[in-house]
Design an enzyme around this catalytic site. Sequence first.
Site, PDB file in Angstrom:
ATOM      1  N   LYS A  90       0.840  -1.195   0.000  1.00  0.00           N
ATOM      2  CA  LYS A  90       0.000   0.000   0.000  1.00  0.00           C
ATOM      3  C   LYS A  90       0.878   1.248   0.000  1.00  0.00           C
ATOM      4  CE  LYS A  90      -3.988   1.941   2.513  1.00  0.00           C
ATOM      5  NZ  LYS A  90      -4.785   1.869   3.752  1.00  0.00           N
ATOM      6  N   SER A 165      -9.797   2.426   2.807  1.00  0.00           N
ATOM      7  CA  SER A 165      -8.874   3.099   1.912  1.00  0.00           C
ATOM      8  C   SER A 165      -8.000   2.152   1.101  1.00  0.00           C
ATOM      9  CB  SER A 165      -7.956   4.018   2.708  1.00  0.00           C
ATOM     10  OG  SER A 165      -7.118   3.261   3.574  1.00  0.00           O
ATOM     11  N   SER A 189      -9.876  -0.123   6.876  1.00  0.00           N
ATOM     12  CA  SER A 189      -9.262   0.049   5.548  1.00  0.00           C
ATOM     13  C   SER A 189      -8.641  -1.204   4.953  1.00  0.00           C
ATOM     14  CB  SER A 189      -8.203   1.154   5.587  1.00  0.00           C
ATOM     15  OG  SER A 189      -8.827   2.413   5.606  1.00  0.00           O
TER      16      SER A 189
END
Lengths: 519, 502
Positions: A90, A165, A189
């Site tokens: 990420k 996210s 997330s």
Amino acid sequence: MTDTNELIRLSAAQLAAKLAAREVTSVEVTQAYLDRIAAVDGGERGVNAFLHVNTEEALAVAAEVDAIRAAGGAAAEELHELAGVPIAVKDLIVTIGQPTTAGSRILEGWHSPYDATVVKRLRAAKMPILGKTNLDEFAMGSSTEHSAYGPTRNPWDLDRIPGGSGGGSAAAVAAFEAPLALGTDTGGSIRQPGAVTGTVGVKPTYGGVSRYGAIAMASSLDQIGPVSRTVLDSALLHQVIGGHDPFDSTSLPDPLADLVAAARVGNVEGMRIGIIKELHGEGYQAGVENRFNESLELLKQAGADIVEVSCPNFQYALGAYYLIMPSEASSNLAKFDGVRYGLRVLPEDGPMTIERVMGATRAAGFGDEVKRRIILGTYALSAGYYDAYYGSAQKVRTLVQRDFEAAFAQADVLISPTAPTTAFKLGEKLNDPLAMYLNDVATIPANLAGVPGLTLPGGLADEDGLPVGIQLLAPAREDARLYRVGAVLESLLEAQWGGPLLDQAPPLVETLVDAKEAK
Amino acid sequence: MSTDATLSFEEAMEKYDPVLGFEVHVELNTRTKMFSSAPNVFGDEPNTNVNEVDLGMPGVLPVVNRVAIESSIKIGLALNCKIAESCTFARKQYFYPDTPKNFQTSQYEDPIAYDGYLDIELADGTIFRVEIERAHMEEDAGKLTHMGGAAGRIQGADFSLVDYNRSGVPLVEIVTKPIEGAGSRAPELAKAYVAAVREIVKNLGVSDAKMERGNVRCDANVSLRPHGRERFGIRSETKNVNSLRAVEHAVRYEIQRHAAVLDAGNPVIQETRHWHEDTRTTTSGRPKSDADDYRYFPEPDLVPIVASREWVEELRATLPEPPAARRKRLQADWGYSDLEFRDVVNAGVMDEIEETIAAGASASVARKWWMGEIVGRAKNADVDPGQLGVQPATIVELNRMVEDGKINNKMATEVLDGVLAGEGTPAEIVEKRGLAVVSDDGPLLEAIDAALAAQPDVADKIRAGKLQAIGAIVGGVMKATRGQADAGRVKELILAKLGVEG
């Protein structure tokens, strides 16, 4: 050599076994994933899971692993189990040699001078890093639409959101662009994207994985965790990244439990599994509720003891979260001011004072959702409001922790749907922040209390044929229980489906080709 | 720079009662910084003693320096404070480019040390107790240099440079309770208090304690109230007063300035003030209200610091002797009278004398040089004696030259001036200036003959046994030799010449 298309559909554990047996090389595996990324990620209707593809370095690491294996001897034996298995990271997690943007314009082009602790551990295990995955700017969002670099699309339906996210990491794994990925979970997330993309994701116990090098949103809530297609794969990755780190003061000193062994226990007989009364029913999509009930039935048949627990303070969790998270975020994001790194914007006219340069930089560099949360947090921490907002929220946090304590007195593991709905359409909730925030209603309590949570695919909703996530929650430091129950439920569900749920996902390449031809 | 009106100190004291308060920042001399592993070193090239933590890079986390905590506990114990069993850090938030995270990690609600006191001895031996509110840990900011403007000020500067070497250096901030009742001795007390804090941290070995380097920095709060009134007046806070003399002067000046403001019927403005050593005045800084909103909240990246009682006691056992006991010991060791010793303390040269004795001088020689020569020069130069730069070894060398008869006392003071002017070592200066006692008796005998011839009546008196008259002849010889003769030798030669037994 295995067919490329088959190769990318193998789990990390299967890949690891094939690599160890030298049935396939890491370069072949890595190249297969890089090819897949090239095929499905770019273009107007590409998945857009990756913000940066790390071709050269990934292949170099793969070649190194292959060379060590080929040479044999002690060095080959000392290779980590996951050596040569590629992974995506990420883009909130800093990496030397690749840009780190946090999904924001304010960090466009910035290269970190240091590696996050988890990245150091991936490198130590010699796992090729395929690249950096898309996210809502600074991890603020539940749809990845708040990325400054365009939204990620859900591989199950390219017009839908992949969650957020960490939509990039979840979509990359769901679209077979990576077997594994790292995510971060502040309010859901990792888990909510996992739910809407039919993948597995784990938010470890707070302090279980070092946060050093994860760009902070809300320090007391953030946690890095694994994203994968199977429960065992998450356990394998968790085992790589977990454990004490002296660079993170909130890192737990305890040695990491054997999570992989837990994922291999294979039974839940006599375990007490608690349904959280407040986290299903009203407000949850019927198809989500149906799949949830099926999972309960399967666990019951497998010998688990299903009980119902009540967590009455969970109703205040979302409100408390949306005070604590923006408060901490407003402080953590103060450092992005154009003085030392990243974007610097000069005011168009007027005096060139430091205050005005900082202001112009932040005005241009941050997106609307980030600004919204900075303003909220600044307000909540202001003199005269602190007690009413931040102070009250901390009290709720304590109450949520007590609810968990009471619940875990009655159950070994808690269970709920991961998200109240399946994936919604891109743009559908973009202008309604409150509706967007509600996606995290079931995931937020775990962050407030610091307890671990896992999501795994529970099937497809009747209404829309989209994936439904099942969430398991365990007491702090008992992450192993999630892997034990998760792996059993996964095998029961897959027996019903006749294979992994992702086998039912549309073949992305053809979809993309069709779309192109239709133009 | 506008000049504020002032009242004379005496008049101010007739009308008003001063209340003081001090915030003294002590930079700890830990090997590494408060929250990072970067070196804590003064004076290196800008931005070399920094790592990603000190620069506030994305993703970094702080880790508390254990030695800094130990030093803070030691300071707390030396200030007779209670030590918190558990304490936390908070974020003090404000945007400024010397603060890389745009917040300072500091202690707020629960300092590591609190509720202490320090007994301060004034010049006449009076003991004045200063109550300590708290001593808390925090990190220092970087250093800004404003370029292109006048006198390095931010106003009018073209641009500013920032050096983050100091960013993250551990600080302990010692805050007093309001100090009432000092009256006209307020300036003296101010200086004595800061000197005492400096002495404590130096003796503890937790700070280099050099005020000129900013290791110890003082913010002085002053307010006045009419005699007999209980409620405090509005205060000003004079920032970064960085020498002991300046502390005394700044407090005195602010008392005089406040008195003039109040006398004119105006309210004192609550603000920070900047101290100007050149004019010995303060100028207005920024307005400061008690409601400045720093949006403090608990630092979520750090866990509470737990100071077990065992640990605190272990640290207490390592404390050096308290300053009062040390003074008693030194006075006894050196054999100074009460008055002599108090003068030494008040002149602020106790440490210097100790070092000079350690370097090989006797106690009386060390006192003679520091009190007789150096303190006066420091006064003339308007600096603290320690800041003149006299090395203990210099004094030892000068004294040896006198004892060996190479130079006399008068010459030695001249050599000292040469050392202070940077002309070199004492030996080099003696050589360069041609300062040496005339030891060849030839020129001396000539001068003696001339002096005796010039004062025949005196010569007769000496011959008659009135030896005290010899001074006039010696004086004449010294004059003739421009002071380069050894007076003792001259005396011997005169007596020999006149055939008188000495």
